[in-house]
Design a protein around this motif. Structure first.
Motif, PDB file in Angstrom:
ATOM      1  N   ALA A 177     -22.159 -14.557 -46.222  1.00 23.23           N
ATOM      2  CA  ALA A 177     -21.196 -13.925 -47.103  1.00 23.23           C
ATOM      3  C   ALA A 177     -19.963 -13.213 -46.151  1.00 23.23           C
ATOM      4  O   ALA A 177     -18.833 -13.117 -46.652  1.00 23.23           O
ATOM      5  CB  ALA A 177     -21.742 -12.938 -47.772  1.00 23.23           C
ATOM      6  N   ASN A 178     -20.234 -12.772 -44.975  1.00 21.99           N
ATOM      7  CA  ASN A 178     -19.523 -12.360 -44.230  1.00 21.99           C
ATOM      8  C   ASN A 178     -18.410 -13.210 -43.726  1.00 21.99           C
ATOM      9  O   ASN A 178     -17.151 -12.994 -43.417  1.00 21.99           O
ATOM     10  CB  ASN A 178     -19.978 -11.372 -43.141  1.00 21.99           C
ATOM     11  N   LEU A 179     -18.927 -14.318 -43.172  1.00 29.32           N
ATOM     12  CA  LEU A 179     -17.992 -15.266 -42.793  1.00 29.32           C
ATOM     13  C   LEU A 179     -17.178 -16.048 -43.904  1.00 29.32           C
ATOM     14  O   LEU A 179     -16.023 -16.314 -43.762  1.00 29.32           O
ATOM     15  CB  LEU A 179     -18.931 -16.458 -42.388  1.00 29.32           C
ATOM     16  N   GLY A 180     -17.691 -16.012 -45.235  1.00 21.34           N
ATOM     17  CA  GLY A 180     -16.784 -16.663 -46.391  1.00 21.34           C
ATOM     18  C   GLY A 180     -15.554 -15.638 -46.556  1.00 21.34           C
ATOM     19  O   GLY A 180     -14.353 -15.988 -46.913  1.00 21.34           O
ATOM     20  N   ALA A 181     -15.853 -14.189 -46.464  1.00 22.11           N
ATOM     21  CA  ALA A 181     -14.737 -13.355 -46.336  1.00 22.11           C
ATOM     22  C   ALA A 181     -13.841 -13.282 -45.336  1.00 22.11           C
ATOM     23  O   ALA A 181     -12.549 -13.286 -45.639  1.00 22.11           O
ATOM     24  CB  ALA A 181     -15.264 -11.854 -46.677  1.00 22.11           C
ATOM     25  N   LEU A 182     -14.325 -13.590 -44.273  1.00 21.09           N
ATOM     26  CA  LEU A 182     -13.405 -13.655 -43.032  1.00 21.09           C
ATOM     27  C   LEU A 182     -12.710 -14.938 -43.064  1.00 21.09           C
ATOM     28  O   LEU A 182     -11.356 -15.204 -42.648  1.00 21.09           O
ATOM     29  CB  LEU A 182     -14.113 -13.649 -41.698  1.00 21.09           C
ATOM     30  N   ALA A 183     -12.898 -16.244 -43.583  1.00 17.59           N
ATOM     31  CA  ALA A 183     -12.430 -17.121 -43.693  1.00 17.59           C
ATOM     32  C   ALA A 183     -11.072 -17.011 -44.914  1.00 17.59           C
ATOM     33  O   ALA A 183     -10.195 -17.429 -44.550  1.00 17.59           O
ATOM     34  CB  ALA A 183     -13.299 -18.372 -44.312  1.00 17.59           C
ATOM     35  N   GLU A 213      -8.329  -3.228 -44.944  1.00 18.00           N
ATOM     36  CA  GLU A 213      -7.094  -3.125 -43.995  1.00 18.00           C
ATOM     37  C   GLU A 213      -7.565  -4.106 -42.893  1.00 18.00           C
ATOM     38  O   GLU A 213      -7.161  -4.000 -41.506  1.00 18.00           O
ATOM     39  CB  GLU A 213      -7.064  -1.806 -43.064  1.00 18.00           C
ATOM     40  N   GLY A 214      -7.920  -5.370 -43.509  1.00 18.79           N
ATOM     41  CA  GLY A 214      -7.847  -6.623 -42.523  1.00 18.79           C
ATOM     42  C   GLY A 214      -8.979  -6.709 -41.675  1.00 18.79           C
ATOM     43  O   GLY A 214      -9.159  -7.462 -40.918  1.00 18.79           O
ATOM     44  N   ARG A 215      -9.915  -5.976 -42.047  1.00 19.28           N
ATOM     45  CA  ARG A 215     -11.540  -5.756 -41.130  1.00 19.28           C
ATOM     46  C   ARG A 215     -12.622  -5.847 -42.026  1.00 19.28           C
ATOM     47  O   ARG A 215     -12.648  -5.175 -42.969  1.00 19.28           O
ATOM     48  CB  ARG A 215     -11.461  -4.626 -40.247  1.00 19.28           C
ATOM     49  N   LEU A 216     -13.583  -6.554 -41.546  1.00 17.23           N
ATOM     50  CA  LEU A 216     -14.933  -6.744 -42.267  1.00 17.23           C
ATOM     51  C   LEU A 216     -15.501  -5.118 -41.980  1.00 17.23           C
ATOM     52  O   LEU A 216     -15.678  -4.777 -41.236  1.00 17.23           O
ATOM     53  CB  LEU A 216     -15.641  -7.753 -41.601  1.00 17.23           C
ATOM     54  N   PHE A 217     -15.914  -4.778 -43.289  1.00 20.78           N
ATOM     55  CA  PHE A 217     -16.716  -3.759 -43.302  1.00 20.78           C
ATOM     56  C   PHE A 217     -18.124  -3.805 -43.389  1.00 20.78           C
ATOM     57  O   PHE A 217     -18.624  -4.638 -44.246  1.00 20.78           O
ATOM     58  CB  PHE A 217     -16.495  -2.732 -44.567  1.00 20.78           C
ATOM     59  N   ARG A 218     -18.861  -3.633 -42.283  1.00 25.81           N
ATOM     60  CA  ARG A 218     -20.213  -3.984 -42.348  1.00 25.81           C
ATOM     61  C   ARG A 218     -21.410  -2.896 -42.728  1.00 25.81           C
ATOM     62  O   ARG A 218     -22.314  -3.133 -43.120  1.00 25.81           O
ATOM     63  CB  ARG A 218     -20.635  -4.135 -40.826  1.00 25.81           C
ATOM     64  N   GLY A 219     -20.926  -1.596 -43.016  1.00 29.18           N
ATOM     65  CA  GLY A 219     -21.733  -0.546 -43.161  1.00 29.18           C
ATOM     66  C   GLY A 219     -22.626   0.151 -42.084  1.00 29.18           C
ATOM     67  O   GLY A 219     -22.229  -0.558 -40.653  1.00 29.18           O
ATOM     68  N   ALA A 220     -23.272   0.989 -42.045  1.00 33.55           N
ATOM     69  CA  ALA A 220     -23.796   1.958 -41.071  1.00 33.55           C
ATOM     70  C   ALA A 220     -24.723   1.096 -40.253  1.00 33.55           C
ATOM     71  O   ALA A 220     -24.992   1.062 -39.109  1.00 33.55           O
ATOM     72  CB  ALA A 220     -24.069   3.099 -41.505  1.00 33.55           C
ATOM     73  N   ARG A 221     -25.515   0.132 -40.969  1.00 40.27           N
ATOM     74  CA  ARG A 221     -26.565  -0.642 -40.126  1.00 40.27           C
ATOM     75  C   ARG A 221     -26.284  -2.260 -40.188  1.00 40.27           C
ATOM     76  O   ARG A 221     -27.032  -2.935 -39.660  1.00 40.27           O
ATOM     77  CB  ARG A 221     -27.827  -0.393 -40.822  1.00 40.27           C
ATOM     78  N   GLY A 222     -24.894  -2.406 -40.944  1.00 41.36           N
ATOM     79  CA  GLY A 222     -24.671  -3.805 -40.653  1.00 41.36           C
ATOM     80  C   GLY A 222     -25.064  -4.626 -41.686  1.00 41.36           C
ATOM     81  O   GLY A 222     -24.785  -5.951 -41.992  1.00 41.36           O
ATOM     82  N   PHE A 223     -25.424  -4.119 -42.983  1.00 39.06           N
ATOM     83  CA  PHE A 223     -26.049  -4.817 -43.905  1.00 39.06           C
ATOM     84  C   PHE A 223     -25.273  -4.527 -45.265  1.00 39.06           C
ATOM     85  O   PHE A 223     -25.671  -5.008 -46.507  1.00 39.06           O
ATOM     86  CB  PHE A 223     -27.458  -4.145 -44.309  1.00 39.06           C
ATOM     87  N   ALA A 224     -24.232  -4.173 -45.099  1.00 41.12           N
ATOM     88  CA  ALA A 224     -23.274  -4.049 -46.420  1.00 41.12           C
ATOM     89  C   ALA A 224     -23.001  -5.324 -47.018  1.00 41.12           C
ATOM     90  O   ALA A 224     -23.100  -6.415 -46.521  1.00 41.12           O
ATOM     91  CB  ALA A 224     -21.899  -3.496 -46.020  1.00 41.12           C
ATOM     92  N   GLY A 225     -22.731  -5.523 -48.517  1.00 42.75           N
ATOM     93  CA  GLY A 225     -22.432  -6.311 -49.185  1.00 42.75           C
ATOM     94  C   GLY A 225     -23.372  -7.115 -49.990  1.00 42.75           C
ATOM     95  O   GLY A 225     -23.380  -8.250 -50.527  1.00 42.75           O
ATOM     96  N   GLU A 226     -24.525  -6.447 -50.061  1.00 41.37           N
ATOM     97  CA  GLU A 226     -25.958  -6.951 -51.079  1.00 41.37           C
ATOM     98  C   GLU A 226     -25.734  -6.793 -52.496  1.00 41.37           C
ATOM     99  O   GLU A 226     -26.312  -6.216 -53.091  1.00 41.37           O
ATOM    100  CB  GLU A 226     -27.311  -6.409 -50.540  1.00 41.37           C
ATOM    101  N   LEU A 227     -24.445  -7.348 -52.864  1.00 44.26           N
ATOM    102  CA  LEU A 227     -24.410  -7.340 -54.401  1.00 44.26           C
ATOM    103  C   LEU A 227     -25.253  -8.052 -55.325  1.00 44.26           C
ATOM    104  O   LEU A 227     -25.172  -7.398 -56.422  1.00 44.26           O
ATOM    105  CB  LEU A 227     -22.796  -7.857 -54.681  1.00 44.26           C
TER     106      LEU A 227
END
Length: 397
Positions: A177-183, A213-227
């Motif tokens: 999911a992170n790579l899809g957003a970066l693409a 602001e043009g940067r991927l937000f990962r969260g405190a432990r790197g697991f952000a985005g579990e929608l």
């Protein structure tokens, strides 16, 4: 050097003067940097600037079509894929094959993917490219070292190291999911730029990623985005995570296929059923769109992004999902300026994850061209020189 490279990556018909204005360096400094990048084969000159420009036309510069290549590899539940992109982000080689990876031993999956990736690297080399790094996209939680899959429930993996599986290049691992957003950020082609957005995609599970602001937000432990595990109807069916009523139980691919009565062909078959007007398929997509809209309204209220981007396989189903998504957003988002057009369908579709993986690899050269140049020089010093053309061995005399 990185400033110059990124200025060229972001624009077309760019001259030395335009780069200097963009990055805030003197023309003399930029000219010196450009000359070094040209000598290293990272840039090329494309002739005089087109007529109509003010003053003496400059020489147009561009990132090279040869030289560094980024390799992307994707592990899906039912497929494997790999591709190579050049510095311009263009796909130069691609390979994909079906593979039933759920519950399959990780070593077997990685061995087959390494074979596929090796094929792509060889085809890229034939086109004059040199592989920089391989980035592997995985549907799961990735360790902070970006070398280990901590947990990928839809594959049945836990604590699987990937860095030794691809000996031809250095390797990094990233959540799909992170790579899809970066693409979408780098290659999505959004006029005027899109720097703050929520990207949502789905296959077996549902993933999301947040760009701020043009940067991927990962969260405190790197697991952000579990929608996918956001509860949309707490009294709903049980989810694989152990909770009930998660978004994934309504809008994940398996839930959609089950509700639509589609047993074979997966996403394409579901789309075909929707195109044909099948009532069960349309009902399933309407319910999934509403559930997705409920989950996204919470994200929009919390984060206030510019837009929500619907990507991956969801983009193929957008005509039937988006009415429900937009209806729920209109009813639930507190900012009444939120508009239907703020929900955007990705142009990258299913290829977003794979292209994001490959481009994130080649961006290591954009971020640090000096290291690339130094490494190339060191390899040239250590590799043996080929024999002169036309030379004769002792035995031929």
């Amino acid at each position: 050097m990185a400033l110059v490279m990124k200025a060229l990556a972001a624009g077309a018909n760019v001259t030395r003067a335009a780069v200097a204005a963009e990055v805030g360096l003197t023309r003399a400094t930029v000219s010196t940097l450009v000359d070094e990048l040209l000598a290293a084969g990272l840039l090329e000159e494309q002739g005089a600037q087109r007529p109509g420009t003010v003053g003496r036309p400059g020489t147009v510069l561009a990132l090279t079509e040869t030289g560094p290549a980024g390799i992307g590899a994707e592990i899906g539940v039912d497929h494997l894929a790999a591709c190579a992109v050049d510095l311009r982000g263009r796909v130069r080689a691609r390979a994909e094959r079906p593979a039933a990876n759920r519950g399959r031993p990780a070593g077997a999956v990685l061995g087959e993917l390494a074979e596929l990736t090796g094929e792509v690297i060889r085809r890229a080399e034939e086109a004059g490219l040199t592989a920089v790094r391989t980035t592997v996209a995985v549907p799961g939680l990735i360790g902070p070292d970006h070398r280990t899959v901590l947990r990928a429930p839809n594959l049945g993996w836990e604590d699987v190291p990937l860095d030794a599986a691809f000996p031809e290049t250095s390797t990094a691992v990233e959540n799909e999911a992170n790579l899809g957003a970066l693409a979408e950020l780098w290659l999505g082609g959004h006029d005027g730029g899109l720097a703050d957005f929520v990207h949502v995609s789905a296959e077996i599970g549902i993933g999301a990623a947040l760009v701020v602001e043009g940067r991927l937000f990962r969260g405190a432990r790197g697991f952000a985005g579990e929608l996918g595990h956001m509860p949309v109807r707490p009294e709903g069916p049980p989810c694989s995570c152990g909770a009930t009523g998660c978004l994934e139980t309504y809008a994940g691919e398996e839930a959609l296929l089950r509700a639509a009565g589609v047993s074979a062909g997966r996403g394409p078959a579901l789309k075909a059923a929707a195109v044909a007007g099948d009532p069960a398929a349309l009902r399933a997509l309407e319910e999934a769109g509403a559930a997705l809209g409920i989950a996204l309204s919470g994200a929009v209220n919390l984060l206030d992004p510019q837009a929500v981007v619907v990507g991956g396989p969801l983009a193929d189903l957008a005509p039937w999902l988006l009415p429900g998504v937009r209806r729920e957003l209109a009813a639930r988002v507190t900012d009444r300026r939120w508009r239907a057009q703020d929900v955007v369908i990705s142009r990258l579709g299913r290829d977003g994850v794979l292209r994001g993986a490959a481009y994130s690899s080649v961006r290591t050269v954009l971020d640090d061209p000096a290291t690339w140049i130094r490494n190339v020089s060191e390899r040239a010093l250590t590799e043996p020189s080929p024999p002169p053309t036309g030379s004769m061995s002792c035995s031929s005399r």
